[in-house]
Write a protein that holds these residues in place. Structure first.
Motif, mmCIF file in Angstrom:
data_model
loop_
_atom_site.group_PDB
_atom_site.id
_atom_site.type_symbol
_atom_site.label_atom_id
_atom_site.label_comp_id
_atom_site.label_asym_id
_atom_site.label_seq_id
_atom_site.Cartn_x
_atom_site.Cartn_y
_atom_site.Cartn_z
ATOM 1 N N ASN A 20 0.817 -1.213 0.000
ATOM 2 C CA ASN A 20 0.000 0.000 0.000
ATOM 3 C C ASN A 20 0.851 1.263 0.000
ATOM 4 O OD1 ASN A 20 -2.492 -1.298 0.014
ATOM 5 N ND2 ASN A 20 -2.445 -1.551 2.228
ATOM 6 N N SER A 21 2.075 1.173 0.472
ATOM 7 C CA SER A 21 2.918 2.358 0.568
ATOM 8 C C SER A 21 3.594 2.643 -0.770
ATOM 9 C CB SER A 21 3.986 2.171 1.650
ATOM 10 O OG SER A 21 4.976 1.276 1.197
ATOM 11 N N PRO A 22 3.940 3.886 -1.020
ATOM 12 C CA PRO A 22 4.654 4.231 -2.260
ATOM 13 C C PRO A 22 5.977 3.478 -2.405
ATOM 14 C CG PRO A 22 3.812 6.220 -1.204
ATOM 15 C CD PRO A 22 3.574 5.083 -0.247
ATOM 16 N N LYS A 23 6.676 3.217 -1.297
ATOM 17 C CA LYS A 23 7.948 2.486 -1.379
ATOM 18 C C LYS A 23 7.728 1.049 -1.840
ATOM 19 C CE LYS A 23 10.702 5.181 1.822
ATOM 20 N NZ LYS A 23 11.531 5.195 3.020
ATOM 21 N N MET A 24 6.677 0.408 -1.339
ATOM 22 C CA MET A 24 6.403 -0.973 -1.750
ATOM 23 C C MET A 24 5.916 -1.029 -3.199
ATOM 24 S SD MET A 24 7.398 -3.250 0.269
ATOM 25 C CE MET A 24 6.649 -4.633 -0.561
ATOM 26 N N ILE A 25 5.155 -0.040 -3.617
ATOM 27 C CA ILE A 25 4.722 0.020 -5.018
ATOM 28 C C ILE A 25 5.964 0.141 -5.909
ATOM 29 C CG2 ILE A 25 3.425 1.342 -6.738
ATOM 30 C CD1 ILE A 25 1.640 -0.146 -4.683
ATOM 31 N N LYS A 26 6.951 0.932 -5.462
ATOM 32 C CA LYS A 26 8.207 1.080 -6.212
ATOM 33 C C LYS A 26 8.945 -0.259 -6.270
ATOM 34 C CE LYS A 26 12.398 3.838 -6.519
ATOM 35 N NZ LYS A 26 13.220 4.876 -5.934
ATOM 36 N N VAL A 27 8.971 -1.004 -5.156
ATOM 37 C CA VAL A 27 9.613 -2.321 -5.128
ATOM 38 C C VAL A 27 8.937 -3.253 -6.137
ATOM 39 C CG1 VAL A 27 9.982 -4.408 -3.729
ATOM 40 C CG2 VAL A 27 10.505 -2.160 -2.769
ATOM 41 N N ILE A 28 7.620 -3.280 -6.141
ATOM 42 C CA ILE A 28 6.880 -4.149 -7.071
ATOM 43 C C ILE A 28 7.158 -3.756 -8.521
ATOM 44 C CG2 ILE A 28 4.555 -4.727 -7.894
ATOM 45 C CD1 ILE A 28 3.753 -4.910 -4.910
ATOM 46 N N ASN A 29 7.190 -2.476 -8.805
ATOM 47 C CA ASN A 29 7.495 -2.025 -10.162
ATOM 48 C C ASN A 29 8.915 -2.410 -10.568
ATOM 49 O OD1 ASN A 29 4.943 -0.976 -10.682
ATOM 50 N ND2 ASN A 29 5.468 1.027 -9.852
ATOM 51 N N THR A 30 9.857 -2.338 -9.635
ATOM 52 C CA THR A 30 11.227 -2.759 -9.907
ATOM 53 C C THR A 30 11.282 -4.262 -10.176
ATOM 54 O OG1 THR A 30 12.110 -0.968 -8.537
ATOM 55 C CG2 THR A 30 13.596 -2.811 -9.004
ATOM 56 N N ILE A 31 10.553 -5.034 -9.390
ATOM 57 C CA ILE A 31 10.486 -6.493 -9.604
ATOM 58 C C ILE A 31 9.983 -6.793 -11.008
ATOM 59 C CG2 ILE A 31 9.208 -8.587 -8.962
ATOM 60 C CD1 ILE A 31 9.366 -7.535 -6.025
ATOM 61 N N LYS A 32 8.918 -6.129 -11.419
ATOM 62 C CA LYS A 32 8.358 -6.359 -12.759
ATOM 63 C C LYS A 32 9.375 -6.047 -13.845
ATOM 64 C CE LYS A 32 3.590 -5.270 -11.448
ATOM 65 N NZ LYS A 32 2.483 -4.301 -11.646
ATOM 66 N N GLN A 33 10.108 -4.963 -13.655
ATOM 67 C CA GLN A 33 11.100 -4.555 -14.642
ATOM 68 C C GLN A 33 12.260 -5.552 -14.698
ATOM 69 O OE1 GLN A 33 12.767 -0.701 -13.849
ATOM 70 N NE2 GLN A 33 13.582 -0.483 -15.912
#
Length: 177
Positions: A20-33
């Motif tokens: 839910n946090s912006p930092k975790m959303i960034k982690v998930i986006n990095t994982i996808k990339q």
């Protein structure tokens, strides 16, 4: 149909993560990339922060998700048997080696291997991991046959590897690979 399958696979890849946090959303986006490539990955973080979950998510979002995913906790294995666990051994290679054993790199061929706590690995073994990354080959303990492998390596550690390199506890060439 293909787009729906990819969406369902992606949802499954992140089912164990709370984001839910912006930092975790960034982690998930990095994982996808990162998952889109075949690059070797290093996950660094404190104990208990979910490094293994990140590794699993990278694997589940990758093109190798239908191939083996082999996990090895290097800190949990006695140093005397790590090489045999990773690369296997031939019958008679050492006392107690009554038959050939296939190692984790061979089992992971075509898929992904997760090396947890790589920062605790001895220097002599680091050189052998480097060979697998660079030449995509290894030999079983006690063997003379070169075994080719196509494996993606994801590793994790809570050790500050930049400091370990500076202290000569971790190979600089392996760190940059």
């Amino acid at each position: 149909k293909e787009g729906l399958k990819e969406q369902l696979d992606e949802q499954d890849a992140f089912q164990k993560m709370i984001a839910n946090s912006p930092k975790m959303i960034k982690v998930i986006n990095t994982i996808k990339q990162v998952a889109k490539s075949n690059a070797t990955v290093l996950i660094n973080g404190e104990s208990g922060t979910g490094k293994e979950l990140v590794a699993e998510s990278i694997y589940r979002c990758s093109k190798r998700m239908n191939k083996p995913f082999i996990k090895v906790n290097l800190a949990a294995l006695p140093s005397e048997i790590i090489e045999s666990e990773l690369f296997g051994h031939e019958r008679g290679a050492f006392t107690g080696a009554h038959q050939r054993k296939i190692g984790k790199f061979e089992l992971a061929n075509g898929g992904t291997i997760f090396l947890d706590e790589i920062g605790d690995m001895e220097m002599s073994l680091q050189a052998k991991i480097l060979r697998v990354i660079q030449q995509k080959e290894f030999e079983r303990v006690g063997g003379n046959e070169t075994i080719k492998t196509d494996v993606r390596i994801i590793s994790a550690t809570n050790v500050n590897l930049k400091e370990a390199v500076a202290n000569r506890d971790f190979r600089e060439d392996l760190y940059y690979r």
